[in-house]
Write an enzyme that holds these catalytic residues in place. Structure first.
Site, PDB file in Angstrom:
ATOM      1  N   HIS A 135      -3.694  -2.903  -6.969  1.00  0.00           N
ATOM      2  CA  HIS A 135      -4.668  -1.817  -6.794  1.00  0.00           C
ATOM      3  C   HIS A 135      -4.874  -1.001  -8.056  1.00  0.00           C
ATOM      4  O   HIS A 135      -5.124   0.204  -7.979  1.00  0.00           O
ATOM      5  CB  HIS A 135      -4.211  -0.909  -5.648  1.00  0.00           C
ATOM      6  CG  HIS A 135      -4.390  -1.525  -4.290  1.00  0.00           C
ATOM      7  ND1 HIS A 135      -3.687  -2.617  -3.881  1.00  0.00           N
ATOM      8  CD2 HIS A 135      -5.219  -1.215  -3.269  1.00  0.00           C
ATOM      9  CE1 HIS A 135      -4.048  -2.950  -2.659  1.00  0.00           C
ATOM     10  NE2 HIS A 135      -4.975  -2.113  -2.268  1.00  0.00           N
ATOM     11  N   GLY A 186     -10.098  -5.379  -6.268  1.00  0.00           N
ATOM     12  CA  GLY A 186      -9.780  -5.980  -4.978  1.00  0.00           C
ATOM     13  C   GLY A 186      -9.989  -4.987  -3.854  1.00  0.00           C
ATOM     14  O   GLY A 186     -10.320  -5.361  -2.730  1.00  0.00           O
ATOM     15  N   HIS A 187      -9.782  -3.732  -4.143  1.00  0.00           N
ATOM     16  CA  HIS A 187     -10.084  -2.654  -3.187  1.00  0.00           C
ATOM     17  C   HIS A 187     -11.063  -1.720  -3.878  1.00  0.00           C
ATOM     18  O   HIS A 187     -10.718  -1.000  -4.813  1.00  0.00           O
ATOM     19  CB  HIS A 187      -8.810  -1.907  -2.791  1.00  0.00           C
ATOM     20  CG  HIS A 187      -8.982  -1.000  -1.598  1.00  0.00           C
ATOM     21  ND1 HIS A 187     -10.049  -0.141  -1.456  1.00  0.00           N
ATOM     22  CD2 HIS A 187      -8.209  -0.826  -0.495  1.00  0.00           C
ATOM     23  CE1 HIS A 187      -9.929   0.520  -0.311  1.00  0.00           C
ATOM     24  NE2 HIS A 187      -8.826   0.123   0.289  1.00  0.00           N
ATOM     25  N   GLU A 313      -7.235  -4.978   9.183  1.00  0.00           N
ATOM     26  CA  GLU A 313      -7.639  -3.573   9.143  1.00  0.00           C
ATOM     27  C   GLU A 313      -9.156  -3.489   9.081  1.00  0.00           C
ATOM     28  O   GLU A 313      -9.710  -2.691   8.321  1.00  0.00           O
ATOM     29  CB  GLU A 313      -7.024  -2.853   7.932  1.00  0.00           C
ATOM     30  CG  GLU A 313      -5.512  -2.892   7.921  1.00  0.00           C
ATOM     31  CD  GLU A 313      -4.916  -1.950   6.891  1.00  0.00           C
ATOM     32  OE1 GLU A 313      -4.137  -1.068   7.268  1.00  0.00           O
ATOM     33  OE2 GLU A 313      -5.239  -2.090   5.686  1.00  0.00           O
ATOM     34  N   GLU A 329      -9.409   2.869  11.775  1.00  0.00           N
ATOM     35  CA  GLU A 329      -8.624   3.663  10.829  1.00  0.00           C
ATOM     36  C   GLU A 329      -9.348   4.952  10.441  1.00  0.00           C
ATOM     37  O   GLU A 329     -10.549   4.959  10.186  1.00  0.00           O
ATOM     38  CB  GLU A 329      -8.363   2.796   9.582  1.00  0.00           C
ATOM     39  CG  GLU A 329      -7.426   3.453   8.594  1.00  0.00           C
ATOM     40  CD  GLU A 329      -7.185   2.578   7.357  1.00  0.00           C
ATOM     41  OE1 GLU A 329      -7.307   1.335   7.449  1.00  0.00           O
ATOM     42  OE2 GLU A 329      -6.879   3.155   6.299  1.00  0.00           O
ATOM     43  N   CYS A 397      -2.562   6.659   3.182  1.00  0.00           N
ATOM     44  CA  CYS A 397      -3.935   6.833   2.704  1.00  0.00           C
ATOM     45  C   CYS A 397      -4.737   7.787   3.574  1.00  0.00           C
ATOM     46  O   CYS A 397      -5.518   8.599   3.070  1.00  0.00           O
ATOM     47  CB  CYS A 397      -4.645   5.485   2.621  1.00  0.00           C
ATOM     48  SG  CYS A 397      -4.573   4.517   4.144  1.00  0.00           S
ATOM     49  N   CYS A 398      -4.560   7.673   4.922  1.00  0.00           N
ATOM     50  CA  CYS A 398      -5.398   8.472   5.824  1.00  0.00           C
ATOM     51  C   CYS A 398      -5.076   9.958   5.748  1.00  0.00           C
ATOM     52  O   CYS A 398      -5.953  10.789   6.002  1.00  0.00           O
ATOM     53  CB  CYS A 398      -5.217   8.009   7.265  1.00  0.00           C
ATOM     54  SG  CYS A 398      -5.759   6.306   7.538  1.00  0.00           S
TER      55      CYS A 398
END
Lengths: 633, 633
Positions: A135, A186-187, A313, A329, A397-398
């Site tokens: 990442h 990739g993200h 996800e 999510e 992350c959230c």
């Protein structure tokens, strides 16, 4: 390029009780407690680079990944959220903590600008060899957003300087040149941050790099295959098997179906919309519109949750919206708000504001507990009582996505152009906008979302002609609008906005009365999980049955007759005042079911009162069952 | 010890059309094609022990396992199934194939009796070090059952000799002695085989070993912990985290809740019931009865499928019976038939026969395709059209479980004691039993399960007094029974059996008329997935909607009014003649749903005829959606 631009959150004062409570909670509890958690879980420690590094706290999973590769991003996102909080209320303690983090990154950064504490601490020789799985660019994106936010609120440049140096390094590595890698993240995420940096600095190279990442994506031969070969791996060993996971299976303009990891997808569409605006790129805009239709018409929960499946996800097939196993999510719905805002600002089409509001009041708000220190990562629409909020998450992350969203929620309420002002959300705000004709002070007063009675005071410096566009939400029917007490035709609203063009003067006011009956919602018949079921909504809020309000066992026992009256009640005893929905329903009784799992006579049904509360509030009192889609009787 | 013993399948001639077709299919297609698959997938090749062995066809998963450790068991189970087939029709070709396999095992077996082709071929030094995860005892169990079956039909001892030697070796390794391992299998099965060997040979040591494995299980400190430490592993690294997975968390007599891997569980309960019978062990019997109540009253699908979860291939919480994600492994319901037969033979309580029949006609028969060469491993009760039968499975356990069950299904129809005969299943059989009073020829003629009109001819060598017990299935209401045309009171049935005691003579006949109306079934209200839904049943068969019979899209669009008449129709055009159920239902229409996923007005409902077919037959024609539990209108 859009005629309308949003008024930034720092210029919008939240005055209404609903958002004041959420914002105060985030400022007083969420932001400080998140720093405590970042410390407690070793995430801050990971920014110092001891040699050798400490053993992994989260060992690599069976695909060889550890969540620790994202940690830079989590810290970056916390700084972004904290900076938004500082814009409301400066705080020397928090700023000291941020400066300390920035110092660590400053020390970690290599002379060439490279910055990634995971790689630098664990496998520096492998940097830029696996964009597919790791990442590096994603992390830089979140750090950059944090740096911009911190600079904007404090004027301190150090973090921004570090990040500009890091981005300059990225620009040497990636690009169309013969000695550059033709790669992309990739993200996805850095594209959004680069666009912000371009808007801040005016430096076109940042916009170009964002566009390069978007335009390069999905080209064949696949970069992810090439980099795998280059590092001695077999591209076929990729655990997801194809690049739909990261929306790199096709060039973005050829993508028509929403696929793969939900957060990756929606961040990318947001970046595409940014570029479509900035570059007036009709192809990108059309792709965005096609993808928007696909997701909102076939793949979105009624709570605006996205991505039903835990396995990726993300997304599965059309109309596959299981309730109890919904992943949905929190991050994905936060991203949906970003995307919706961009789409809204093409033409101010209210369908985008409707989804923005739907995501905000349901899936997103659900992600943060009442106390501001517990979180949902996944947001199912049915539960047996086993799902509960986390104090922290392995992959946090959230947590910072919801805090940065709430800390900046004021930025979604109002936009303006040279000669028009548009109200998108309601809930009690005050701001001042500058039109061609001069400054206009605005105050919107309401008890939204509990009431649809809204007053907007419009106060130009001097009388001036301009348009005030008020949003008539898609959920509302029979709304009334008046200006200075004189009714005007609310039915004249086009695409969800009613234009009121006149010469405005001090003391002018608009009154909206949007009736908020409790109502039933039905799902498209292709959503097989919801056939024969009904959901309850009032205003923008989707409701659920929770065991806390319906004692006597699992709420799954209820069936709601189609003819039962729905009654909305103000409940000052709950959560400082909310509105619940109740109805005379029937409940299946099990007392005559001794020793049988199946039988030929139907379960005995007793009249039973059901009480529903807003979905976003569930699991704030006790563990228990929850249900959004209630079977009809 | 029970007064009644089942008449073995080899002594029961299947004459009825329903079972003839299934048996002929298994003999002509399933058994031979399974050998082809065993060969094609390298499973037979794995029995030769080249050095080095070929690379793994199925690499170890993330828990370090490869399905190849079970391969001995698959071959053993195929030999068992093939031997049952040979009892119906000898076949020199098949016998040659079996003899060739036996020769390979004979060569592989070590002088001390050890036999396991995985360990011998791959890691011989590790034998008997990991009963928890690997399958040495499980494999021997299936091989032993194969050896017994092959010996019984052919009289050839070689395989049996190999296995007796292997068991003698096991007896030296495991037991209460100070130099023995106090272990037990990670996957129960060998206990059943040892009991069979005891019954065949009369050698009490086999019974004792079976009892040892059962009684040792679950004692603390846990053997699986000790063996982990002994091989240098950390017991805490166990992927399932506790020994509920293999029902080794508690001594078996203290187990009251059905937990863990379903096939392991039900095989174990079957062995417990065998031992309870043989040793007249009231404690084991009580444990079995408690566990039976638990599973049938809280954890069994209406198809008698067991184990909702793929994660542990097994059980979860009470009433957790999701339909679309149901695992409901074919093997688990085959095992349920084994267990039910043992429970039935304690007191001939018809509740056990009811579940035996329910499992047989629904979840188990569903496991084998009409063509006899395709299989379901998991048996969901709802599907979107993506689930389909396999020609083979990575873990082919279910394939031979269903073939051995069908090849020996005759063994579940009739039992007898000294002076009584009991009919459990119907469908057209002929057999002869020997009572104290002499031989009695029996013929049961019916078109069961399509019709409940059943004739039983009772023909003693000479007139004799004895009892004929006829089962009145739990699903039947208002059945009529007559003897030689004279009505008798069917209501006098006790525990599901009507006793007819008289002096029987040649020409005597019993006629049963069990009405088979199509009927509705409802689930216990705690099964939240089925609230507001109804299932259809006729006789022992559970029905489903399949897209093949209901064109126009997914069958999930149907809703069935509670008052709609259910009509049973004989359909000679389908599957050589079956009975379908049809009803005037309503179907949700999507044609007026342009561009909306949710709306306030209910979906338009059109009257629509729905056609249901027996669940076990679905997915034999085309891919398509399927639904057992239909929402009520």
């Amino acid at each position: 390029m859009s005629a309308f631009t949003p008024v930034g959150f720092a210029d919008v004062r939240l005055e209404g009780k609903f958002w004041r409570e959420r914002l105060d909670t985030v400022l007083a509890h969420t932001i400080p407690s998140q720093h405590v958690q970042l410390e407690k879980h070793g995430i801050l420690e990971s920014l110092t680079l001891p040699n050798p590094p400490p053993p992994l706290r989260y060992p690599r999973n069976n695909h060889g990944f550890t969540v620790q590769v994202f940690w830079d991003s989590d810290v970056g996102k916390w700084i972004e959220a904290a900076s938004y909080a500082l814009a409301h209320r400066r705080d020397a303690e928090i700023e000291k903590k941020i400066d300390a983090i920035v110092d660590l990154w400053g020390k970690a950064q290599l002379p060439d600008g490279y910055l990634n504490c995971w790689y630098l601490g664990h496998e520096p020789e492998k940097r830029w060899t696996n964009l597919r799985d790791n990442h590096e660019l994603y992390n830089l994106g979140h750090m950059l957003e944090g740096a911009i936010a911190y600079y904007q609120v404090t004027g301190r440049r150090k973090f921004l300087d570090i990040m500009e140096k890091a981005i300059a390094h990225v620009r040497t590595i990636f690009g169309p040149g013969p000695n550059q890698k033709h790669g992309y993240p990739g993200h996805q995420e850095i594209e959004l941050a680069l666009y912000k940096l371009y808007k801040l600095t005016g430096d076109r190279r940042h916009l170009d790099l964002a566009a390069y990442f978007i335009n390069e994506r999905g080209k064949q031969p696949y970069y992810f295959d090439e980099e795998a070969v280059a590092r001695g791996a077999d591209p076929a060993d990729y655990w997801f098997k194809n690049y739909e996971y990261s929306q790199a299976h096709l060039p973005v303009r050829e993508q028509t179906k929403v696929v793969g990891h939900a957060v990756r997808a929606i961040y990318m569409y947001t970046a595409m919309a940014d570029l479509a605006h900035e570059l007036d790129d009709a192809g990108l805009r059309t792709a965005c519109e096609t993808l928007w239709k696909d997701v909102t018409e076939t793949k979105m929960y009624i709570t605006a949750g996205l991505g039903p499946a835990a396995a990726n996800e993300g997304f599965t097939r059309d109309f596959d919206l299981p309730n109890d196993t919904a992943y949905a999510e929190t991050c994905a719905s936060v991203a949906l708000i970003f995307w919706a805002q961009r789409m809204l600002h093409f033409d101010l089409d209210g369908q985008y504001a409707d989804v923005l509001e739907q995501a905000l009041f349901n899936n997103v708000l659900c992600g943060l507990s009442r106390d501001g220190e517990h979180y949902f990562y996944s947001n199912p629409l049915e539960n047996d009582g086993s799902h509960s909020r986390w104090a922290w998450h392995t992959c946090p992350c959230c947590t910072m996505n919801v805090s940065r969203l709430i800390a900046s929620v004021g930025g979604y309420f109002v936009s303006h152009s040279d000669d028009a002002i548009a109200f998108h959300l309601y809930g009690g705000i005050a701001t001042t906008v500058t039109l061609k004709s001069g400054k206009v002070a605005l105050r919107e007063t309401s008890n939204y979302p509990w009431s649809g009675e809204i007053r907007i005071e419009v106060e130009p410096e001097a009388p001036a002609a301009f348009t005030v566009k008020v949003r008539i939400p898609g959920w509302s029917k029979g709304g009334k609008v008046s200006v200075n007490g004189q009714a005007i035709d609310a039915g004249a609203a086009v695409n969800g906005y009613l234009d009121i063009t006149r010469t405005w003067a001090k003391g002018d006011r608009i009154d909206l009365d949007l009736p908020m009956p409790a109502e039933r919602l039905y799902a498209h018949p292709s959503v097989s999980m919801d056939v024969g079921r009904v959901a309850l909504r009032r205003g923008p809020l989707v409701y659920c049955l929770e065991e806390a309000d319906n004692s006597g066992g699992a709420v799954q026992r209820f069936r709601l007759p189609r003819t039962a009256e729905l009654k909305a009640s103000t409940r000052s005893d709950l959560f400082d005042g909310i509105v619940t929905i109740s109805a005379d329903a029937v409940a299946l009784e099990a007392d005559d079911w001794r020793q049988a799992l199946y039988r030929t006579n139907p379960p005995r049904q007793e009249t039973a009162k059901l009480t529903a509360l807003p979905y976003y509030l569930w699991n704030n009192r006790q563990q228990g069952s929850m249900l959004v889609w209630v079977p009809e009787a």
